[in-house]
Scaffold this active site. Structure first.
Site, PDB file in Angstrom:
ATOM      1  N   ASP A  13       0.881  -1.170  -2.887  1.00 38.88           N
ATOM      2  CA  ASP A  13       1.304   0.237  -2.818  1.00 38.88           C
ATOM      3  C   ASP A  13       0.133   1.198  -2.761  1.00 38.88           C
ATOM      4  O   ASP A  13       0.205   2.332  -3.235  1.00 38.88           O
ATOM      5  CB  ASP A  13       2.224   0.587  -4.007  1.00 38.88           C
ATOM      6  CG  ASP A  13       3.365  -0.392  -4.129  1.00 38.88           C
ATOM      7  OD1 ASP A  13       3.891  -0.802  -3.083  1.00 38.88           O
ATOM      8  OD2 ASP A  13       3.719  -0.758  -5.264  1.00 38.88           O
ATOM      9  N   HIS A  43       6.585  -0.852   2.491  1.00 39.66           N
ATOM     10  CA  HIS A  43       5.621   0.114   3.023  1.00 39.66           C
ATOM     11  C   HIS A  43       6.371   1.362   3.457  1.00 39.66           C
ATOM     12  O   HIS A  43       7.451   1.256   4.021  1.00 39.66           O
ATOM     13  CB  HIS A  43       4.894  -0.463   4.244  1.00 39.66           C
ATOM     14  CG  HIS A  43       4.234  -1.776   4.001  1.00 39.66           C
ATOM     15  ND1 HIS A  43       3.152  -1.911   3.171  1.00 39.66           N
ATOM     16  CD2 HIS A  43       4.496  -3.010   4.475  1.00 39.66           C
ATOM     17  CE1 HIS A  43       2.778  -3.175   3.152  1.00 39.66           C
ATOM     18  NE2 HIS A  43       3.582  -3.868   3.923  1.00 39.66           N
TER      19      HIS A  43
END
Ligand code: GTP
Ligand code: IMP
Ligand code: MG
Length: 333
Positions: A13, A43
């Protein structure tokens, strides 16, 4: 042949999706190949007025001209893949290597039920059981799923005959099964060398490795997290985030962890750092596209990263859009 590999330098992340979408649009690779985990990844990509949430297909799909590939090392959930192909209108643009492992419902159930998985706080997407079955040579491959038939192909042949290849990793180095905070890690190594092997590229074909880091540290799931803020404190600093796959609140440390970043840069052989969310740490950086426009404290932070880690910060994220970026890969100090 020119190959650029993008990996996460922290706990996942880091904003790889945004950096990859910029590179896909700007460097115009003819092939974008995804290595790394599988549908455990999440994503986010923002481009123009659109926002996409992606788990399996390459985040670089925003470049309509690039061919897309999912490597043999990726664990494939057929339902997730087919949904993304349909949602993003990828048609025949995306192939999966025919040797890739297929995640079954039993594997997802086992991931949700196992005590170890609960302790680690996995994403319950079947990753650990699928990887274990592959190692035990009992896992089915994607060839056993008729719905995937028309998407199957030979990813090593594709990437090795292309001129310009962008390789996407997933997760982050500190979640690597070999080098991360074991046992609080994912089921495989996620460093640049493994990502390349997973799409069929050898070490001599790689030109650049871009290690993506965020201006602060977040982690989702269990495991050590020194310097962790309360959710309320992270909210106050604008750093509180929530997982794209599981919706869980991410745990936040407002600082960077230098020894981990140095280790990550070393094992990944990073040629550049891509630093994201500099504007979250220093709001005056928002939407800037030139390094010289950044306030002094932000420039000092960039210099500190370069000094501590020993790797140039070649890309700097200054906002959510793929184009909110400073690209200084070609600039001398
Ligand atoms: P990866 O898993 O590494 O791809 O990161 P992520 O996509 O999981 O992170 P997340 O789902 O939290 O999404 C990141 C969000 O932050 C997306 O909406 C991005 O557009 C946004 N973002 C990425 N880089 C920057 C940046 O430099 N500044 C700001 N303000 N937002 C960013
Ligand atoms: P698994 O990969 O689902 O087995 O989860 C193992 C650990 O890695 C858990 O702590 C997850 O939260 C974490 N993890 C897996 N994939 C990601 C990701 O893409 N981003 C952040 N954390 C992840
Ligand atoms: Mg993510």
């Amino acid at each position: 042949m020119s190959v650029t590999v993008v990996v996460g330098g922290q706990y996942g992340d880091e904003g790889k999706g945004k950096i990859i979408s910029y590179l896909a649009l700007h460097d115009k690779p003819d092939v974008i190949a995804r290595g790394g985990g599988g549908p455990n990844a999440g994503h986010s990509v923002e481009h123009g007025s659109k926002k996409y949430s992606i788990r399996l297909v390459p985040s670089g799909f925003v470049n309509q001209q690039s061919k897309l590939a999912i490597g043999a090392g990726v664990l494939v959930d057929a339902g997730v893949f087919l949904r993304e192909v349909e949602t993003f209108g990828l048609g025949s643009r995306c192939i999966i290597d025919r040797r890739a492992t297929l995640i079954t419902q039993e594997m997802k159930d086992a991931d949700a039920a196992s005590e170890t998985a609960k302790k680690i706080g996995t994403t319950k997407t079947g990753m650990g059981p699928a990887q274990a079955a592959r190692a035990s040579r009992t896992a089915p491959t994607v060839e056993s799923e008729p719905r995937l038939k028309k998407y199957l192909g030979d990813v090593p042949a594709l990437v090795n005959s292309a001129k310009n290849v962008l390789v996407e990793g997933s997760q982050g180095f500190m979640l690597s099964n070999l080098y991360g905070t074991y046992p609080f890690v994912t089921s495989k190594d996620v460093s640049a060398s493994t990502i390349c092997a997973e799409v069929g590229l050898g070490p001599r074909s790689v030109k650049d490795v871009i290690m993506v880091i965020k201006a602060y540290t977040t982690r989702v799931g269990s495991g050590p997290m020194p310097g962790e803020l309360s959710v309320a404190d992270a909210e106050k600093r604008g750093m509180q985030e929530y997982g794209t796959v599981t919706g869980r609140p991410r745990r936040t440390n407002p600082d960077l962890i230098w020894d981990e970043l140095r280790f990550s840069a070393q094992v990944n052989s990073a040629s550049f750092i891509a630093l994201t969310k500099l504007d979250v740490k220093f709001p005056a950086c928002a939407k800037k596209k030139e390094y010289d426009e950044l306030p002094l404290e932000a420039k000092n932070f960039v210099k500190q990263i370069e000094n501590e880690v020993g790797v140039k910060v070649g890309l700097i994220g200054t906002g959510p859009d793929a184009d909110d970026i400073i690209d200084r890969r070609e600039q001398d100090e």
